[in-house]
Design a protein around this motif. Structure first.
Motif, PDB file in Angstrom:
ATOM      1  N   SER A 283     -15.216  -2.446   8.048  1.00  0.00           N
ATOM      2  CA  SER A 283     -13.964  -2.801   8.703  1.00  0.00           C
ATOM      3  C   SER A 283     -13.206  -3.868   7.919  1.00  0.00           C
ATOM      4  N   ILE A 284     -13.944  -4.774   7.264  1.00  0.00           N
ATOM      5  CA  ILE A 284     -13.306  -5.804   6.445  1.00  0.00           C
ATOM      6  C   ILE A 284     -12.642  -5.184   5.228  1.00  0.00           C
ATOM      7  N   PHE A 285     -13.221  -4.101   4.714  1.00  0.00           N
ATOM      8  CA  PHE A 285     -12.655  -3.428   3.541  1.00  0.00           C
ATOM      9  C   PHE A 285     -11.343  -2.694   3.841  1.00  0.00           C
ATOM     10  N   MET A 286     -11.021  -2.480   5.108  1.00  0.00           N
ATOM     11  CA  MET A 286      -9.877  -1.647   5.453  1.00  0.00           C
ATOM     12  C   MET A 286      -8.551  -2.102   4.820  1.00  0.00           C
ATOM     13  N   PRO A 287      -8.212  -3.407   4.850  1.00  0.00           N
ATOM     14  CA  PRO A 287      -6.922  -3.803   4.250  1.00  0.00           C
ATOM     15  C   PRO A 287      -6.827  -3.489   2.765  1.00  0.00           C
ATOM     16  N   THR A 288      -7.882  -3.777   2.014  1.00  0.00           N
ATOM     17  CA  THR A 288      -7.808  -3.523   0.580  1.00  0.00           C
ATOM     18  C   THR A 288      -7.929  -2.037   0.254  1.00  0.00           C
ATOM     19  N   MET A 289      -8.656  -1.281   1.092  1.00  0.00           N
ATOM     20  CA  MET A 289      -8.664   0.168   0.934  1.00  0.00           C
ATOM     21  C   MET A 289      -7.270   0.740   1.184  1.00  0.00           C
ATOM     22  N   ALA A 290      -6.570   0.162   2.161  1.00  0.00           N
ATOM     23  CA  ALA A 290      -5.208   0.611   2.468  1.00  0.00           C
ATOM     24  C   ALA A 290      -4.272   0.364   1.293  1.00  0.00           C
ATOM     25  N   ILE A 314       3.153  -1.426 -10.669  1.00  0.00           N
ATOM     26  CA  ILE A 314       2.418  -1.117  -9.441  1.00  0.00           C
ATOM     27  C   ILE A 314       0.950  -1.511  -9.605  1.00  0.00           C
ATOM     28  N   PHE A 315       0.373  -1.214 -10.758  1.00  0.00           N
ATOM     29  CA  PHE A 315      -1.024  -1.550 -11.019  1.00  0.00           C
ATOM     30  C   PHE A 315      -1.251  -3.058 -10.993  1.00  0.00           C
ATOM     31  N   ARG A 316      -0.406  -3.798 -11.702  1.00  0.00           N
ATOM     32  CA  ARG A 316      -0.573  -5.251 -11.768  1.00  0.00           C
ATOM     33  C   ARG A 316      -0.460  -5.895 -10.379  1.00  0.00           C
ATOM     34  N   LYS A 317       0.577  -5.520  -9.660  1.00  0.00           N
ATOM     35  CA  LYS A 317       0.804  -6.149  -8.357  1.00  0.00           C
ATOM     36  C   LYS A 317      -0.187  -5.654  -7.309  1.00  0.00           C
ATOM     37  N   GLY A 318      -0.607  -4.404  -7.424  1.00  0.00           N
ATOM     38  CA  GLY A 318      -1.622  -3.887  -6.514  1.00  0.00           C
ATOM     39  C   GLY A 318      -2.944  -4.610  -6.681  1.00  0.00           C
ATOM     40  N   LEU A 319      -3.338  -4.864  -7.933  1.00  0.00           N
ATOM     41  CA  LEU A 319      -4.566  -5.621  -8.201  1.00  0.00           C
ATOM     42  C   LEU A 319      -4.497  -7.021  -7.605  1.00  0.00           C
ATOM     43  N   LEU A 320      -3.366  -7.676  -7.811  1.00  0.00           N
ATOM     44  CA  LEU A 320      -3.212  -9.056  -7.329  1.00  0.00           C
ATOM     45  C   LEU A 320      -3.299  -9.127  -5.808  1.00  0.00           C
ATOM     46  N   ILE A 321      -2.570  -8.256  -5.125  1.00  0.00           N
ATOM     47  CA  ILE A 321      -2.573  -8.274  -3.659  1.00  0.00           C
ATOM     48  C   ILE A 321      -3.964  -7.965  -3.122  1.00  0.00           C
ATOM     49  N   MET A 326      -9.093 -10.035  -0.486  1.00  0.00           N
ATOM     50  CA  MET A 326     -10.543 -10.178  -0.500  1.00  0.00           C
ATOM     51  C   MET A 326     -10.998 -11.631  -0.652  1.00  0.00           C
ATOM     52  N   VAL A 327     -10.177 -12.467  -1.267  1.00  0.00           N
ATOM     53  CA  VAL A 327     -10.492 -13.902  -1.346  1.00  0.00           C
ATOM     54  C   VAL A 327     -10.577 -14.485   0.072  1.00  0.00           C
ATOM     55  N   VAL A 328      -9.607 -14.136   0.897  1.00  0.00           N
ATOM     56  CA  VAL A 328      -9.593 -14.623   2.284  1.00  0.00           C
ATOM     57  C   VAL A 328     -10.837 -14.139   3.035  1.00  0.00           C
ATOM     58  N   ALA A 329     -11.164 -12.847   2.890  1.00  0.00           N
ATOM     59  CA  ALA A 329     -12.331 -12.291   3.575  1.00  0.00           C
ATOM     60  C   ALA A 329     -13.620 -12.969   3.110  1.00  0.00           C
ATOM     61  N   ILE A 366     -14.144  -9.438  -3.906  1.00  0.00           N
ATOM     62  CA  ILE A 366     -13.010  -9.423  -4.836  1.00  0.00           C
ATOM     63  C   ILE A 366     -13.169  -8.263  -5.815  1.00  0.00           C
ATOM     64  N   ALA A 367     -14.382  -8.097  -6.313  1.00  0.00           N
ATOM     65  CA  ALA A 367     -14.652  -6.985  -7.225  1.00  0.00           C
ATOM     66  C   ALA A 367     -14.410  -5.648  -6.544  1.00  0.00           C
ATOM     67  N   GLN A 368     -14.798  -5.547  -5.261  1.00  0.00           N
ATOM     68  CA  GLN A 368     -14.599  -4.300  -4.530  1.00  0.00           C
ATOM     69  C   GLN A 368     -13.117  -4.016  -4.330  1.00  0.00           C
ATOM     70  N   GLY A 369     -12.330  -5.065  -4.095  1.00  0.00           N
ATOM     71  CA  GLY A 369     -10.881  -4.888  -3.979  1.00  0.00           C
ATOM     72  C   GLY A 369     -10.278  -4.350  -5.265  1.00  0.00           C
ATOM     73  N   ILE A 370     -10.762  -4.845  -6.400  1.00  0.00           N
ATOM     74  CA  ILE A 370     -10.302  -4.346  -7.702  1.00  0.00           C
ATOM     75  C   ILE A 370     -10.632  -2.859  -7.852  1.00  0.00           C
ATOM     76  N   ILE A 371     -11.833  -2.487  -7.429  1.00  0.00           N
ATOM     77  CA  ILE A 371     -12.270  -1.092  -7.536  1.00  0.00           C
ATOM     78  C   ILE A 371     -11.391  -0.180  -6.691  1.00  0.00           C
ATOM     79  N   PHE A 372     -11.046  -0.605  -5.473  1.00  0.00           N
ATOM     80  CA  PHE A 372     -10.182   0.206  -4.610  1.00  0.00           C
ATOM     81  C   PHE A 372      -8.802   0.395  -5.232  1.00  0.00           C
TER      82      PHE A 372
END
Length: 459
Positions: A283-290, A314-321, A326-329, A366-372
Motif C-alpha cells: 500500500s505504501i508503494f501505491m503513490p510511486t507505482m502510480a 519526463i524521465f528526469r522529473k518522474g525519477l525526482l518525484i 519514497m523519502v517521506v515513506a 527510494i531504490a524501489q521508486g526509481i525502479i517503478f
C-alpha cells in the motif's frame, strides 16, 4: 482522450498519478480489509491468507502482459492520431483478456492445494489458504477484464473513471468482508471463505460498472465485439511487448514465494508477520507505482508524436518525484514501523516480525521508486525486456545469497530483509543504466529517421 504531448510535465504527471494512486490504494485495500477482519480468526488464518495472497503476484504477472502492452501500443497510436488502431487494439486486448481469465480460473482452481502445500508453514495454514483461494481465484480471473479496460483508458490519458469505480468496489468489499468473515445477524460466519468471496464479488461489480462506462460515456474507444475475432498479428505484438513485463511480475511472485520458504522454520507467527508487513508495504508503494503508471502513457504518446526532448524531461522529473515520495515513506517507517502493524493484530510476536520487516525493508524504498519510474519508461517506449532483465538480475543475486545466509547456524529472519535491501539497490542502478541505453538507441533511431525524411520534431 487527453493529449499528453503538451503542457507542463510535472503538473501532467501529478494530475495523472493522483487519481491513479487513489485508485490503486483502494485496490490494495481489498487485501488490507480482508487482513483486518481475518486477523481476528488467528495466526493460522492470517498466515494462510497472506501466503495464498502471493498468488496475486502470479496473476498480476499475466495481467501485466495485457495491461502494459495495451498502454504501450494504444498510447503511441493516440500520439500518432490513429484512433482506428487504438480502438482495434483495445478490442483485441479484451478478447485476449477473456481467454486469459478462463485459463487463470481453471489452473488456479486445480492447483490451489498443490501451491499451498509448498509454501505453508503447517497444516492449519495450508488448509486456511486453500479455502481462501477457492473463493478468491474467480476475482483474480476477472482482473484481466478490469485491467484491459482500465489500461485502455490510461493510454488515452483518462484515469478518473477507474479511480471512482475502484473506490466503489473497495467500499463494497469492506461491507461484505465486515458481514461475511465474522458473520453478522442472519449471515453465518464464513471466515477466510468470506474474505475471498467478498473480494471476488466486489471485483465483479467493478467489471460491470466499467463495462457500463464504456457503453454509455466513452467516445474515443468502444467495446465492439466485431473486433473481438482474434487478430493474431495484434495478439503477437501484445505478447511481445507485454510478456517481459509479465515476466517481471512473475519474478516478483517467485521472490515472494522464496521468502515464505526461507522463513518457514520460524513458524506461522513469522509468516503472519511477513504477510502483514508485506501488505502494508504494497500500500505504501501505491503513490510511486502510480507515478510509474503515469510515465508510461506520457512517454508513449510523446514517442508516437515524436518529441524526444520531452521524453527525456519526463524521465528526469518522474525519477525526482518518485524518489521524493519514497523519502517521506522511509522516514515515517524509520520512526515507528510497529504502529502500522498493530492496526491488524495485537499478537506481539507477529507485530515484532512485521515491524522489523518494515523498518529494514524501508531502506530500499527510494531504490524501489526509481525502479517503478524506469518501468514506466520501458512501457512507454514499448520495450519492456530491460525491466524483466533488471528484475531477473536482482533475483539471480538474491536467491543464492539468501539461501547461503539461511544455511548458517546463526541465521535470523532479518538476514533475509538485509539481502533484499541490497539487491533492490543493485537493481535500481541497473534499471537506470538500461533506461539510458534504451533511450539512446530508440531516440537516436527516431532522430535519424526524421533527418533522413526531412521531418520536424517538437520539444
Amino acid at each position: 482522450m487527453r493529449d499528453l504531448t503538451r503542457g507542463p510535465i510535472v503538473n501532467t504527471l501529478i494530475s495523472l498519478a493522483l487519481p491513479t494512486a487513489a485508485g490503486m490504494l483502494f485496490q490494495t485495500l481489498y487485501l488490507l480489509v480482508d487482513l483486518y477482519f481475518v486477523a481476528a480468526l488467528g495466526e493460522s488464518s492470517v498466515a494462510g491468507v497472506g501466503a495464498a495472497g502471493t498468488i496475486m503476484f502470479m496473476v498480476m504477472a499475466f495481467t501485466q502482459v495485457l495491461g502494459v502492452s495495451t498502454v504501450a501500443i494504444m498510447s503511441q497510436a493516440v500520439g500518432r492520431k490513429e484512433q482506428d488502431v487504438a480502438n482495434h487494439t483495445f478490442n483485441q486486448s479484451m478478447s485476449m483478456g477473456l481467454l486469459m481469465a478462463a485459463v487463470t480460473f481453471l489452473v488456479g482452481m486445480l492447483g490451489a492445494e498443490s501451491y499451498m502445500s509448498i509454501i505453508a508453514a503447517d497444516a492449519p495454514t495450508q488448509e486456511e489458504g486453500v479455502r481462501f483461494l477457492y473463493f478468491f481465484i474467480p476475482g483474480m480471473a476477472l482482473q484481466f477484464i478490469l485491467i484491459g479496460m482500465g489500461s485502455a483508458l490510461r493510454a488515452t490519458g483518462i484515469v478518473k473513471p477507474g479511480m471512482i469505480i475502484q473506490i466503489i468496489t473497495v467500499l463494497l468489499n469492506t461491507v461484505m468482508a465486515w458481514a461475511l468473515i465474522p458473520g453478522r445477524g442472519p449471515i453465518p460466519a464464513l471466515g477466510v471463505v468470506g474474505a475471498g468471496l467478498s473480494s471476488t464479488l466486489s471485483v465483479a461489480a467493478g467489471v460491470i460498472l466499467l463495462v457500463y462506462y464504456f457503453f454509455k460515456l466513452e467516445r474515443y474507444v468502444k467495446i465492439e465485439t466485431k473486433h473481438w475475432v482474434p487478430d493474431f498479428a495484434v495478439w503477437r505484438r501484445l505478447v511481445l511487448i507485454g510478456l517481459p513485463a509479465g515476466g517481471e511480475m512473475l519474478l516478483m511472485f517467485i521472490y515472494m514465494g522464496l521468502v515464505y520458504v526461507l522463513i518457514q522454520d520460524f513458524g506461522a507467527e513469522a509468516q503472519a508477520g511477513f504477510s502483514v508487513g508485506g501488505r502494508i508495504m504494497q500500500s505504501i508503494f501505491m503513490p510511486t507505482m502510480a507515478i510509474g503508471f503515469a510515465i508510461g502513457p506520457m512517454v508513449g504518446q510523446n514517442f508516437g508524436a515524436g518529441h524526444p526532448e520531452r521524453i527525456h524531461e519526463i524521465f528526469r522529473k518522474g525519477l525526482l518525484i518518485s524518489a521524493l515520495v519514497m523519502v517521506v515513506a522511509t522516514i515515517i517507517l524509520q520512526i515507528n514501523p510497529y504502529l502500522l502493524v498493530t492496526f491488524f493484530t495485537d499478537q506481539q510476536s507477529v507485530v515484532q516480525v512485521g515491524g522489523e520487516f518494515l523498518k529494514l525493508i524501508s531502506l530500499n524504498f527510494i531504490a524501489q521508486g526509481i525502479i517503478f519510474a524506469c518501468s514506466g519508461m520501458f512501457q512507454g517506449i514499448g520495450n519492456t525486456k530491460p525491466a524483466m532483465l533488471s528484475s531477473g538480475f536482482r533475483l539471480l543475486i538474491f536467491t543464492p545469497l539468501a539461501f547461503f545466509m539461511s544455511s548458517r547456524e546463526n541465521f535470523v529472519i532479518h538476514d533475509v530483509w538485509y539481502v533484499s535491501v541490497l539487491t533492490v539497490w543493485i537493481q535500481s542502478f541497473v534499471s537506470i543504466w538500461l533506461v539510458r541505453r534504451e533511450l539512446k538507441i530508440k531516440l537516436s533511431s527516431f532522430m535519424n529517421y526524421a533527418k533522413d525524411n526531412d521531418l520536424g520534431t517538437n520539444n
